[in-house]
Design a protein around this motif. Structure first.
Motif, PDB file in Angstrom:
ATOM      1  N   SER A 253      28.562  49.215  29.637  1.00  0.00           N
ATOM      2  CA  SER A 253      28.777  47.793  29.952  1.00  0.00           C
ATOM      3  C   SER A 253      28.146  46.928  28.875  1.00  0.00           C
ATOM      4  O   SER A 253      27.110  46.276  29.093  1.00  0.00           O
ATOM      5  CB  SER A 253      28.175  47.459  31.320  1.00  0.00           C
ATOM      6  N   PRO A 254      28.727  46.880  27.688  1.00  0.00           N
ATOM      7  CA  PRO A 254      28.073  46.232  26.542  1.00  0.00           C
ATOM      8  C   PRO A 254      27.910  44.723  26.666  1.00  0.00           C
ATOM      9  O   PRO A 254      27.032  44.148  26.018  1.00  0.00           O
ATOM     10  CB  PRO A 254      28.995  46.592  25.374  1.00  0.00           C
ATOM     11  N   ASN A 255      28.740  44.074  27.471  1.00  0.00           N
ATOM     12  CA  ASN A 255      28.718  42.605  27.536  1.00  0.00           C
ATOM     13  C   ASN A 255      28.138  42.079  28.843  1.00  0.00           C
ATOM     14  O   ASN A 255      28.368  40.918  29.207  1.00  0.00           O
ATOM     15  CB  ASN A 255      30.140  42.068  27.348  1.00  0.00           C
ATOM     16  N   LEU A 256      27.382  42.896  29.509  1.00  0.00           N
ATOM     17  CA  LEU A 256      26.802  42.500  30.792  1.00  0.00           C
ATOM     18  C   LEU A 256      25.815  41.350  30.620  1.00  0.00           C
ATOM     19  O   LEU A 256      24.994  41.356  29.700  1.00  0.00           O
ATOM     20  CB  LEU A 256      26.100  43.704  31.417  1.00  0.00           C
ATOM     21  N   GLN A 257      25.901  40.373  31.539  1.00  0.00           N
ATOM     22  CA  GLN A 257      25.000  39.222  31.490  1.00  0.00           C
ATOM     23  C   GLN A 257      24.134  39.095  32.734  1.00  0.00           C
ATOM     24  O   GLN A 257      23.060  38.493  32.684  1.00  0.00           O
ATOM     25  CB  GLN A 257      25.799  37.928  31.299  1.00  0.00           C
ATOM     26  N   ALA A 258      24.576  39.644  33.861  1.00  0.00           N
ATOM     27  CA  ALA A 258      23.815  39.538  35.109  1.00  0.00           C
ATOM     28  C   ALA A 258      23.800  40.901  35.801  1.00  0.00           C
ATOM     29  O   ALA A 258      24.844  41.533  35.974  1.00  0.00           O
ATOM     30  CB  ALA A 258      24.419  38.480  36.024  1.00  0.00           C
ATOM     31  N   LEU A 259      22.600  41.353  36.219  1.00  0.00           N
ATOM     32  CA  LEU A 259      22.432  42.648  36.877  1.00  0.00           C
ATOM     33  C   LEU A 259      21.649  42.444  38.171  1.00  0.00           C
ATOM     34  O   LEU A 259      20.581  41.826  38.179  1.00  0.00           O
ATOM     35  CB  LEU A 259      21.678  43.621  35.968  1.00  0.00           C
ATOM     36  N   ASP A 260      22.210  42.958  39.273  1.00  0.00           N
ATOM     37  CA  ASP A 260      21.582  42.818  40.587  1.00  0.00           C
ATOM     38  C   ASP A 260      21.462  44.212  41.204  1.00  0.00           C
ATOM     39  O   ASP A 260      22.461  44.879  41.434  1.00  0.00           O
ATOM     40  CB  ASP A 260      22.445  41.907  41.471  1.00  0.00           C
TER      41      ASP A 260
ATOM     42  N   GLU B 282      34.506  46.548  28.899  1.00  0.00           N
ATOM     43  CA  GLU B 282      34.331  45.456  27.949  1.00  0.00           C
ATOM     44  C   GLU B 282      34.271  44.090  28.624  1.00  0.00           C
ATOM     45  O   GLU B 282      33.596  43.177  28.138  1.00  0.00           O
ATOM     46  CB  GLU B 282      35.475  45.476  26.916  1.00  0.00           C
ATOM     47  N   ASN B 283      34.980  43.925  29.742  1.00  0.00           N
ATOM     48  CA  ASN B 283      35.048  42.612  30.386  1.00  0.00           C
ATOM     49  C   ASN B 283      33.948  42.385  31.424  1.00  0.00           C
ATOM     50  O   ASN B 283      33.799  41.279  31.940  1.00  0.00           O
ATOM     51  CB  ASN B 283      36.405  42.425  31.072  1.00  0.00           C
ATOM     52  N   LEU B 284      33.182  43.414  31.727  1.00  0.00           N
ATOM     53  CA  LEU B 284      32.197  43.326  32.806  1.00  0.00           C
ATOM     54  C   LEU B 284      31.023  42.435  32.412  1.00  0.00           C
ATOM     55  O   LEU B 284      30.330  42.700  31.425  1.00  0.00           O
ATOM     56  CB  LEU B 284      31.693  44.728  33.165  1.00  0.00           C
ATOM     57  N   THR B 285      30.779  41.391  33.206  1.00  0.00           N
ATOM     58  CA  THR B 285      29.659  40.482  32.961  1.00  0.00           C
ATOM     59  C   THR B 285      28.663  40.457  34.119  1.00  0.00           C
ATOM     60  O   THR B 285      27.507  40.101  33.918  1.00  0.00           O
ATOM     61  CB  THR B 285      30.163  39.042  32.714  1.00  0.00           C
TER      62      THR B 285
ATOM     63  N   LEU C 217      43.127  42.621  38.119  1.00  0.00           N
ATOM     64  CA  LEU C 217      41.928  42.868  38.909  1.00  0.00           C
ATOM     65  C   LEU C 217      40.687  42.405  38.145  1.00  0.00           C
ATOM     66  O   LEU C 217      40.398  42.896  37.056  1.00  0.00           O
ATOM     67  CB  LEU C 217      41.809  44.359  39.235  1.00  0.00           C
ATOM     68  N   ASN C 218      39.936  41.455  38.729  1.00  0.00           N
ATOM     69  CA  ASN C 218      38.737  40.955  38.051  1.00  0.00           C
ATOM     70  C   ASN C 218      37.461  41.152  38.860  1.00  0.00           C
ATOM     71  O   ASN C 218      36.369  40.891  38.367  1.00  0.00           O
ATOM     72  CB  ASN C 218      38.899  39.470  37.688  1.00  0.00           C
ATOM     73  N   SER C 219      37.574  41.608  40.129  1.00  0.00           N
ATOM     74  CA  SER C 219      36.391  41.827  40.950  1.00  0.00           C
ATOM     75  C   SER C 219      36.603  43.056  41.815  1.00  0.00           C
ATOM     76  O   SER C 219      37.634  43.186  42.475  1.00  0.00           O
ATOM     77  CB  SER C 219      36.108  40.600  41.830  1.00  0.00           C
TER      78      SER C 219
ATOM     79  N   ASN D 265      38.933  46.961  33.771  1.00  0.00           N
ATOM     80  CA  ASN D 265      39.075  45.604  33.239  1.00  0.00           C
ATOM     81  C   ASN D 265      38.367  44.529  34.064  1.00  0.00           C
ATOM     82  O   ASN D 265      38.543  43.347  33.813  1.00  0.00           O
ATOM     83  CB  ASN D 265      40.559  45.232  33.149  1.00  0.00           C
ATOM     84  N   VAL D 266      37.565  44.944  35.057  1.00  0.00           N
ATOM     85  CA  VAL D 266      36.977  43.949  35.954  1.00  0.00           C
ATOM     86  C   VAL D 266      35.877  43.164  35.252  1.00  0.00           C
ATOM     87  O   VAL D 266      35.235  43.640  34.305  1.00  0.00           O
ATOM     88  CB  VAL D 266      36.415  44.614  37.224  1.00  0.00           C
ATOM     89  N   LYS D 267      35.646  41.948  35.766  1.00  0.00           N
ATOM     90  CA  LYS D 267      34.556  41.103  35.272  1.00  0.00           C
ATOM     91  C   LYS D 267      33.332  41.183  36.179  1.00  0.00           C
ATOM     92  O   LYS D 267      32.204  41.031  35.720  1.00  0.00           O
ATOM     93  CB  LYS D 267      35.032  39.652  35.172  1.00  0.00           C
ATOM     94  N   SER D 268      33.579  41.405  37.471  1.00  0.00           N
ATOM     95  CA  SER D 268      32.502  41.508  38.445  1.00  0.00           C
ATOM     96  C   SER D 268      32.637  42.836  39.184  1.00  0.00           C
ATOM     97  O   SER D 268      33.720  43.171  39.663  1.00  0.00           O
ATOM     98  CB  SER D 268      32.562  40.335  39.431  1.00  0.00           C
ATOM     99  N   LEU D 269      31.529  43.602  39.289  1.00  0.00           N
ATOM    100  CA  LEU D 269      31.606  44.943  39.852  1.00  0.00           C
ATOM    101  C   LEU D 269      30.380  45.227  40.716  1.00  0.00           C
ATOM    102  O   LEU D 269      29.253  44.891  40.351  1.00  0.00           O
ATOM    103  CB  LEU D 269      31.688  45.976  38.726  1.00  0.00           C
ATOM    104  N   CYS D 270      30.636  45.854  41.886  1.00  0.00           N
ATOM    105  CA  CYS D 270      29.559  46.290  42.766  1.00  0.00           C
ATOM    106  C   CYS D 270      29.779  47.767  43.089  1.00  0.00           C
ATOM    107  O   CYS D 270      30.856  48.144  43.565  1.00  0.00           O
ATOM    108  CB  CYS D 270      29.527  45.457  44.052  1.00  0.00           C
TER     109      CYS D 270
END
Length: 524
Positions: free
Chosen positions: A391-398, A362-365, A305-307, A335-340
């Motif tokens: 979310s230590p590795n977050l790169q984009a926040l909406d 850890e994987n959330l960006t 699961l990545n989203s 373990n997701v990379k994209s989350l809403c």
């Protein structure tokens, strides 16, 4: 008469084929060493359409509107019946209505579909799309008459082994969906929308063994039908279920399916007694809206699961097993990379502590936060910042709140350490920023002062269209541009009803003139 798009499509195909050996052999007397330009010049002097074999012409006819394809029958004897071999059929009332040219669309529409389907000669139909009009209601006599026609259409299509079926019925026009749709073994993709009535008898078979994608967007979700469909469709990879309510009590056991994408959205709070058992072994994308946490049980957890999009209303959390259900949710998104998430779900996850803390993502960006679907959320900017600490590795926040009135709390403890992700965030987008709320300005100042790697902060403001609204936008824009920034390369983008501006064009030495010039440009 052929449409311009059809002629252009044929021309492009001829250009692609101009250098091929079979086409060159077709030109008597032409030197085989001639170049493509000579070939194309020669095609201008002959019937270029005649150069193409029937199979290619049928493929072309299959991708243009069906009424245009049927119109080619007047070109010549060769073309008279070519269109009857098309394999992609789209009957869209809104598209045909301009051709019908009358307000009373019902009878002409059904007559056109009847006429075309009766003349089809293709033994196999690849795709069939039927879109009824919205906002019209059939009388009892009309419903019986057109219902018979609809059943005949679907029987004709299902008898020609279609791979894709899409039916959109109008709200207010309830026509039963024939049972043959659920017995069509060739169907790979099935989409049902609107107010279709699905009344499948208990003794009727439901067998879609090749179904890989099923989208069900209906007012009423029939439990018995869905249960039998899932049991017969073990190859199902993409499942979308949306509706206002479910009739009955049941457990949807999806554990035998190898789902890769799952979307479940139930609008009404009528889920008591409804359970979903979902296999996560291969699931890559999941979206759950307006569901209680305890209505879903996951098996075969994995890192595939990545989203994920999870919007659960605060009033729908199971009171008795609140912690257990929230822990299950935290495990799902670990373990997701994209989350809403909506703010109610974030608040619940923030409540996890002690023996069951929210694990680091850890994987959330990419993270999106929005309002709830049914009830107004009660949350604060504090909830957002607390969740960002996971979310230590977050790169984009909406962040987008449809009802922003509840985000009014700003009471961080004195020793609150800024989330680690603020040192790595590159893009932030905030919608519906309030022009008259100090807490929102404080949040913007906090983000800008701690985001050392931030590249773009996009702020969207919605105010009244009066002159006062324009003045409020101007003051807010100026305030934001004056805020201190840790990132020297950070650009603040401002989008309002009256002003669209960027901090790159803002001069701190003459701020008033600079912004007013931007306002004048927008007004002019």
């Amino acid at each position: 008469m052929l449409t311009k798009n059809f002629i252009e499509l044929v021309d492009r195909l001829l250009v692609m084929e101009a250098g091929s050996r079979p086409l060159e052999d077709g030109f008597n007397g032409m030197n085989r060493e001639g170049n493509k330009r000579q070939i194309l010049e020669s095609t201008d002097k002959i019937d270029r359409l005649s150069l193409l074999p029937d199979a290619i012409l049928v493929d072309i006819l299959s991708v243009i509107p069906i009424e245009s394809a049927a119109a080619t029958s007047i070109l010549s004897r060769r073309w008279q019946y070519l269109w009857t071999q098309v394999t992609h059929l789209v009957f869209d009332l809104y598209h045909l209505q301009s051709s019908i040219g009358c307000y009373n669309w019902t009878e002409p529409f059904f007559r056109i579909v009847d006429h075309i389907l009766l003349q089809l000669t293709a033994s196999k139909i690849h795709s069939f799309c039927l879109k009824f009009p919205y906002g019209s209601t059939f009388t009892n006599d009309m419903q019986e008459s057109y219902g018979d026609s609809f059943e005949s259409w679907m029987s004709t299509i299902c008898g020609r082994h279609p791979q894709r079926i899409e039916v959109t019925a109008s709200f207010g026009s309830y026509i039963p969906l024939p049972i043959c749709v659920f017995e069509c073994r060739s169907v790979v993709e099935l989409t049902l929308r609107g107010a279709l009535v699905i009344a499948v008898p208990d003794c009727a078979p439901v067998c879609l063994p090749n179904l890989k994608k099923f989208s069900c967007h209906l007012d009423v979700l029939a439990i018995d039908l869905l249960t039998r469909l899932f049991k017969s469709s073990l190859l199902l990879e993409e499942l979308t279920i949306t509706g206002h309510y479910i009739e009955g009590v049941c457990c949807f056991d999806l554990s035998a399916l190898n789902l890769k994408r799952l979307v479940v959205e139930i609008v009404e709070e009528t889920l008591k007694g409804i359970k979903f058992v979902i296999n996560l072994a291969k699931l890559e994308i999941i979206s759950l809206k307006a569901l209680t946490v305890d209505s879903v049980h996951f098996v075969e957890h994995s890192s595939a699961l990545n989203s994920a999009e999870i919007c659960i209303e605060s009033g729908l959390f199971g009171e008795d097993d609140y912690v257990r259900n929230t822990v299950e949710l935290a495990k799902l998104i670990s373990n997701v990379k994209s989350l809403c998430l909506n703010i109610s779900t974030i608040s619940a996850l923030n409540d996890l502590d002690g023996d069951n803390p929210q694990p680091p993502l850890e994987n959330l960006t990419d993270l999106s936060i929005k309002s709830g679907m049914v009830n107004a959320d009660n949350g604060s900017w504090n909830d957002v910042l607390l969740f960002l600490r996971c979310s230590p590795n977050l790169q984009a926040l909406d962040i987008a709140f449809e009802t922003h009135t509840d985000m009014i709390t700003w009471a961080l403890p004195p020793d609150f350490a800024p989330p680690l992700c603020l040192t790595r965030l590159k893009r932030i987008k905030i919608k519906d920023l309030r022009v008259d709320e100090d807490d929102d300005i404080k949040m913007m100042a906090y983000i800008l002062s701690n985001s050392v790697a931030l590249e773009v902060l996009s702020v969207y403001v919605s105010v009244t269209t009066t002159m006062d609204g324009m003045w409020d936008e101007y003051k807010l824009c100026e305030t934001l541009f004056h805020l201190d920034r840790s990132s020297l390369t950070c650009e603040i983008q401002f989008f309002g009803q009256h002003i669209t501006s960027s901090s790159k064009g803002f001069n701190n030495t003459i701020p008033h003139c600079q912004i007013f010039r931007l306002v004048n440009l927008v007004i002019s």
